[in-house]
Design a protein around this motif. Structure first.
Motif, PDB file in Angstrom:
ATOM      1  N   ARG A 409      79.868  19.894  -4.931  1.00  0.00           N
ATOM      2  CA  ARG A 409      79.604  20.370  -4.166  1.00  0.00           C
ATOM      3  C   ARG A 409      78.136  21.726  -4.558  1.00  0.00           C
ATOM      4  NH1 ARG A 409      81.713  22.145   1.909  1.00  0.00           N
ATOM      5  NH2 ARG A 409      80.868  23.481   2.353  1.00  0.00           N
ATOM      6  N   ASN A 410      78.747  21.913  -5.868  1.00  0.00           N
ATOM      7  CA  ASN A 410      78.240  22.650  -6.086  1.00  0.00           C
ATOM      8  C   ASN A 410      77.066  22.867  -6.322  1.00  0.00           C
ATOM      9  OD1 ASN A 410      81.158  24.645  -7.745  1.00  0.00           O
ATOM     10  ND2 ASN A 410      80.046  25.766  -5.447  1.00  0.00           N
ATOM     11  N   SER A 432      79.233  35.667 -15.052  1.00  0.00           N
ATOM     12  CA  SER A 432      80.023  36.740 -14.029  1.00  0.00           C
ATOM     13  C   SER A 432      79.775  36.170 -12.693  1.00  0.00           C
ATOM     14  CB  SER A 432      79.865  37.418 -14.322  1.00  0.00           C
ATOM     15  OG  SER A 432      78.935  38.935 -14.373  1.00  0.00           O
ATOM     16  N   GLY A 433      78.489  36.595 -13.045  1.00  0.00           N
ATOM     17  CA  GLY A 433      77.339  36.280 -12.028  1.00  0.00           C
ATOM     18  C   GLY A 433      77.275  35.050 -10.763  1.00  0.00           C
ATOM     19  N   ARG A 434      76.395  33.348 -12.577  1.00  0.00           N
ATOM     20  CA  ARG A 434      77.027  32.363 -12.090  1.00  0.00           C
ATOM     21  C   ARG A 434      78.373  32.440 -10.717  1.00  0.00           C
ATOM     22  NH1 ARG A 434      74.426  28.936 -16.320  1.00  0.00           N
ATOM     23  NH2 ARG A 434      72.347  29.655 -16.609  1.00  0.00           N
ATOM     24  N   ARG A 435      79.540  33.047 -11.223  1.00  0.00           N
ATOM     25  CA  ARG A 435      80.975  32.890 -10.995  1.00  0.00           C
ATOM     26  C   ARG A 435      80.642  33.137  -9.367  1.00  0.00           C
ATOM     27  NH1 ARG A 435      84.937  30.661 -13.899  1.00  0.00           N
ATOM     28  NH2 ARG A 435      84.560  30.168 -16.485  1.00  0.00           N
ATOM     29  N   ASP A 439      80.913  30.992  -5.794  1.00  0.00           N
ATOM     30  CA  ASP A 439      81.814  31.288  -4.885  1.00  0.00           C
ATOM     31  C   ASP A 439      81.241  31.790  -3.464  1.00  0.00           C
ATOM     32  OD1 ASP A 439      83.837  31.670  -6.930  1.00  0.00           O
ATOM     33  OD2 ASP A 439      84.026  33.468  -6.629  1.00  0.00           O
ATOM     34  N   GLU A 440      80.098  31.989  -3.575  1.00  0.00           N
ATOM     35  CA  GLU A 440      79.007  32.494  -2.316  1.00  0.00           C
ATOM     36  C   GLU A 440      78.348  31.038  -1.401  1.00  0.00           C
ATOM     37  OE1 GLU A 440      76.611  35.062  -3.259  1.00  0.00           O
ATOM     38  OE2 GLU A 440      77.452  36.802  -3.473  1.00  0.00           O
ATOM     39  N   MET A 441      78.586  30.069  -2.310  1.00  0.00           N
ATOM     40  CA  MET A 441      78.225  28.939  -2.160  1.00  0.00           C
ATOM     41  C   MET A 441      79.000  27.557  -1.208  1.00  0.00           C
ATOM     42  SD  MET A 441      76.057  27.331  -5.341  1.00  0.00           S
ATOM     43  CE  MET A 441      74.548  28.516  -6.057  1.00  0.00           C
ATOM     44  N   ALA A 442      80.523  28.429  -1.412  1.00  0.00           N
ATOM     45  CA  ALA A 442      81.659  27.616  -1.278  1.00  0.00           C
ATOM     46  C   ALA A 442      81.704  28.097   0.291  1.00  0.00           C
ATOM     47  CB  ALA A 442      82.549  27.877  -2.019  1.00  0.00           C
ATOM     48  N   SER A 443      81.109  29.118   0.776  1.00  0.00           N
ATOM     49  CA  SER A 443      80.597  29.505   2.538  1.00  0.00           C
ATOM     50  C   SER A 443      79.973  28.521   2.893  1.00  0.00           C
ATOM     51  CB  SER A 443      81.644  30.803   2.740  1.00  0.00           C
ATOM     52  OG  SER A 443      80.128  31.156   1.880  1.00  0.00           O
ATOM     53  N   GLN A 444      78.943  28.515   2.262  1.00  0.00           N
ATOM     54  CA  GLN A 444      78.092  27.851   2.840  1.00  0.00           C
ATOM     55  C   GLN A 444      78.101  26.365   3.325  1.00  0.00           C
ATOM     56  OE1 GLN A 444      74.600  28.649  -0.217  1.00  0.00           O
ATOM     57  NE2 GLN A 444      74.927  30.350  -0.139  1.00  0.00           N
ATOM     58  N   PRO A 445      77.184  25.870   4.814  1.00  0.00           N
ATOM     59  CA  PRO A 445      77.332  24.725   4.619  1.00  0.00           C
ATOM     60  C   PRO A 445      76.866  23.231   3.719  1.00  0.00           C
ATOM     61  CG  PRO A 445      75.505  25.658   5.951  1.00  0.00           C
ATOM     62  CD  PRO A 445      76.509  26.768   5.449  1.00  0.00           C
TER      63      PRO A 445
END
Length: 572
Positions: A409-410, A432-435, A439-445
Motif C-alpha cells: 500500500r505504501n 525516521s522522517g520516512r517512517r 505512518d501518515e500515508m496509512a490513514s490516506q485512501p
C-alpha cells in the motif's frame, strides 16, 4: 478419489518428487480369421515396457504388493526414498480407480517410457524409468494428472478464456467487443486502446496454440499458449461473477518456451544481458544444517536489484520465526481491515472488512498469487521492525536499503498517488522522517486503480522498491532450510511450493520446488528453492532491472530459470 489416496500420494510426492503408476490391457491374441485387435500401445518387450506392464497389471488387479514383488521390481535406491509401506498403501489406493487404460505414448527414451493413461475419465501422465543394467529394476516411477490442452468453453470462465485465446489469434478487437468482455473496473484501469495495442503486438507471433489449462480456482484460470518460434505466454484470467462474468483480470507473462535452451551458465547470462540493461544470475548450494550458501554461479551484475514481490519471502520468514517463538499460530484468525487493503495482484482486497481467515490462508495467498492485501495484513501482524530484522538475521548485504520496509500500500501510494515532486521530497527524508511519512500515508485512501493505466514504464525502481541480490534471497532460503524439520516451518514450505513459477522441473530429479517472484515495469525477478532426489538444497535467482524500459513481450526469463535448473543437474 478416496481420502487415503490423496494423503498417500501427497506423502510420496514429498518424498521423491512423484510416484508413478499406470495401466494397460494386455494384448489379446486372436485367430487370423477373426476381427483383428488393435496393436498394443507400447512395446512390452523392452525393459521399461516390461516394468510398465507389470505396474499396470498391479493397478488393474487389487493393487496388493508383496515384499517379494517390491524387492524384485524396485531398486534399493528407490526404496530408500519411498518406504515399502507407503508404496503398498499408494498402489492399493490407486487400484481403487481401475481400470487404468493406456491411450498413447507420450515420450520414449533410453530406459524410460511415459504414457498417457485414462482412469475414471481422467488422463494421467505415467513415467517408468529403469536401471540400464539387468535385471532392469525400477529406479523412477511417476504418476500425475496430464496437463490439459483444451478449454471447457461451456463454463463462464472457460468461455472467456477461449475468447481471449481467439482474440490473441486475430479475432475482432473492436471497442464494442472489448467492452462486452471486460468489467468496468478493468476498463477504468486499462483503456480499450491499450488492450487493442496489446493484441496487435502479438499478431506477428500468432497463431498461438494452447499448451496447458490450469483447473479453475476462485473464478481464475491460467492458460499457457505457444506461438511462432517457440514463444510461450502464460495468460492469467479472472472473471467477475457480479458483472455478468466479465473479465476483471487479464495478465500476460512470458512462459518457458519450447526452443532449445542455453546449456551453460555463461550462455544463460549472455542471453539475459540482451534483454534488459541489468541482469543477474545466481546459483548456489545450501547446507541443510547451517543454511550457508555456497555459490555455484554468480554472473551478471551482483549489486542490489529491485526484486518486486520477491520481498514477501522476508515476511514469510518473519511469520515462521513468530510461530516458532510461540508469538503466533498458523491457525490464528486474522481480521480483514480496510487500513491494510491494497491494490491487486490478489483477491483478498474484495473480502469484507471484519471477516476473518487463518494466518496460513493469508500466507498461502501472499506466496501463491502474490496477494498484496494478504501481504500487508501479514506485515502488520508480524511487525515492520521484526520483518526488517529478518534481513539482517538472514545475511542481507545491506539491510538499510529496505528501511523503512514498505508495505505494498505504501508503494502504490507513493507511485500512483503522489507526484514526482512529492516522491522526491520523500526520498530526501532521513529514515525516521520516512517512517513518519509512511505512518501518515496509512490513514490516506488508496489511490484509485485507474491510476495504474499510465504505469507502463519504470518508475523510481532504483529508489522506491524492495532491494536484494540473489545471494540475499539464498540467505533467507537457507535460514528456512536449516529449520525445515521444525513443525512450525511446515506451512512455510507448503506455501512456497504451491506455485512452481513455471519451472516444471524433472520431478524424478527434484522432489521439492519453492518459488517467489516479483515484477513491475522495469523489474522482473524470479527466485527458486529446490531439493534434489539426494536431499540436497539449492537456490536459483534470475533477475532483470532496467530504468528505461519494461520486459519486452516475447522475452523468456522463465526459460533462463529452466535452463539454469537443467545446467545445475549436470554440474552439481
Amino acid at each position: 478419489m478416496p481420502l487415503n489416496f490423496s494423503l498417500w500420494f501427497g506423502c510420496i510426492v514429498s518424498l521423491m518428487g512423484a510416484l508413478a503408476c499406470c495401466s494397460s490391457t494386455p494384448a489379446v491374441e486372436s485367430p487370423i480369421d477373426e476381427v483383428p485387435v488393435n496393436p498394443p500401445i507400447f512395446d512390452a518387450s523392452t525393459p521399461e515396457g516390461a516394468q510398465m506392464e507389470w505396474v499396470l497389471g498391479v493397478l488393474n488387479s487389487d493393487g496388493v504388493l508383496s515384499n517379494e514383488a517390491i524387492e524384485e521390481h524396485f531398486q534399493t535406491s528407490f526404496l530408500t526414498k519411498v518406504p515399502s509401506m507407503a508404496l503398498k498403501e499408494t498402489m492399493e489406493s490407486l487400484a481403487l480407480t481401475k481400470p487404468w487404460e493406456p491411450e498413447s505414448v507420450f515420450e520414449t527414451g533410453e530406459n524410460k517410457l511415459v504414457l498417457n493413461v485414462r482412469t475414471q475419465g481422467t488422463i494421467w501422465r505415467v513415467s517408468a524409468r529403469v536401471d540400464a543394467e539387468a535385471p532392469h529394476q525400477l529406479v523412477g516411477l511417476f504418476l500425475g494428472p496430464a496437463p490439459k490442452d483444451t478449454i471447457d468453453a461451456s463454463t463462464p470462465l472457460g468461455a472467456q478464456a477461449q475468447w481471449a485465446v481467439d482474440t490473441i489469434n486475430g479475432a475482432d478487437t473492436s471497442a464494442e467487443t472489448l467492452t462486452s468482455h471486460f468489467d468496468q473496473a478493468f476498463l477504468a484501469a486499462v483503456s480499450v486502446e491499450a488492450m487493442q495495442g496489446i493484441f496487435a503486438s502479438l499478431a506477428p507471433s500468432s497463431p498461438f496454440k494452447i499448451v496447458s489449462v490450469q483447473d479453475p480456482e476462485e473464478n481464475k484460470t491460467l492458460v499457457t499458449i505457444e506461438g511462432k518460434e517457440g514463444m510461450v505466454l502464460v495468460l492469467v484470467l479472472v472473471i467477475n461473477p457480479a458483472e455478468d462474468n466479465k473479465l476483471s483480470g487479464f495478465l500476460l507473462t512470458p512462459g518457458a518456451s519450447t526452443r532449445e535452451l542455453p546449456t551453460s551458465f555463461e550462455a544463460i547470462a549472455a542471453e539475459m544481458a540482451q534483454t534488459m540493461s541489468r541482469t543477474q544470475l545466481y546459483v548456489a548450494h545450501i547446507d541443510s544444517t547451517t543454511g550457508a550458501c555456497s555459490p555455484i554461479a554468480t554472473l551478471g551484475e551482483q549489486g542490489s536489484f529491485a526484486i518486486g514481490s520477491a520481498f514477501k519471502l522476508y515476511i514469510l520468514s518473519a511469520l515462521g520465526e513468530a510461530v516458532e517463538a510461540g508469538e503466533l499460530k498458523w491457525t490464528d484468525e486474522v481480521v480483514i481491515e480496510e487500513a491494510h487493503k491494497s491494490l491487486p495482484s490478489g483477491t483478498m482486497q474484495n473480502a469484507e472488512a471484519g471477516s476473518t481467515f487463518p494466518l496460513s490462508h493469508f500466507a498461502n495467498k501472499m506466496i501463491m498469487i502474490s496477494d498484496n492485501t494478504a501481504t500487508d495484513h501479514l506485515l502488520s501482524k508480524a511487525g515492520r521492525e521484526k520483518v526488517e530484522a529478518r534481513l539482517a538475521a538472514t545475511g542481507h548485504h545491506d539491510p538499510k536499503l529496505n528501511q523503512p520496509f514498505l508495505s505494498t500500500r505504501n508503494m502504490f501510494t507513493l507511485k500512483l498517488g503522489k507526484t514526482a515532486e512529492e516522491r522526491a521530497a520523500y526520498l530526501l527524508l532521513d529514515e525516521s522522517g520516512r517512517r513518519k511519512a509512511l505512518d501518515e500515508m496509512a490513514s490516506q485512501p488508496l489511490p484509485p486503480v485507474e491510476n495504474a493505466a499510465s504505469w507502463t514504464h519504470p518508475m523510481d525502481i532504483d529508489t522506491i522498491e524492495w532491494f536484494a541480490t540473489g545471494a540475499d534471497l539464498c540467505g533467507v532460503y537457507g535460514d528456512m532450510v536449516k529449520k525445515h524439520a521444525l513443525e512450525s516451518y511446515q506451512p512455510v514450505f507448503e506455501a512456497l511450493s504451491i506455485n512452481d513459477g513455471g519451472l516444471q522441473p524433472n520431478k524424478e530429479h527434484w522432489k521439492y520446488v519453492g518459488f517467489k517472484g516479483g515484477s513491475e515495469p522495469g523489474v522482473f525477478f524470479l527466485s527458486y528453492l529446490l531439493q534434489d532426489d539426494a536431499g540436497e538444497w539449492f537456490s536459483i535467482s534470475v533477475g532483470y532491472n532496467d530504468l528505461e524500459k519494461d520486459m519486452p513481450i516475447g522475452a523468456t526469463p522463465m526459460d533462463m530459470a529452466k535452463a539454469a535448473v537443467q545446467v545445475l543437474e549436470t554440474v552439481k
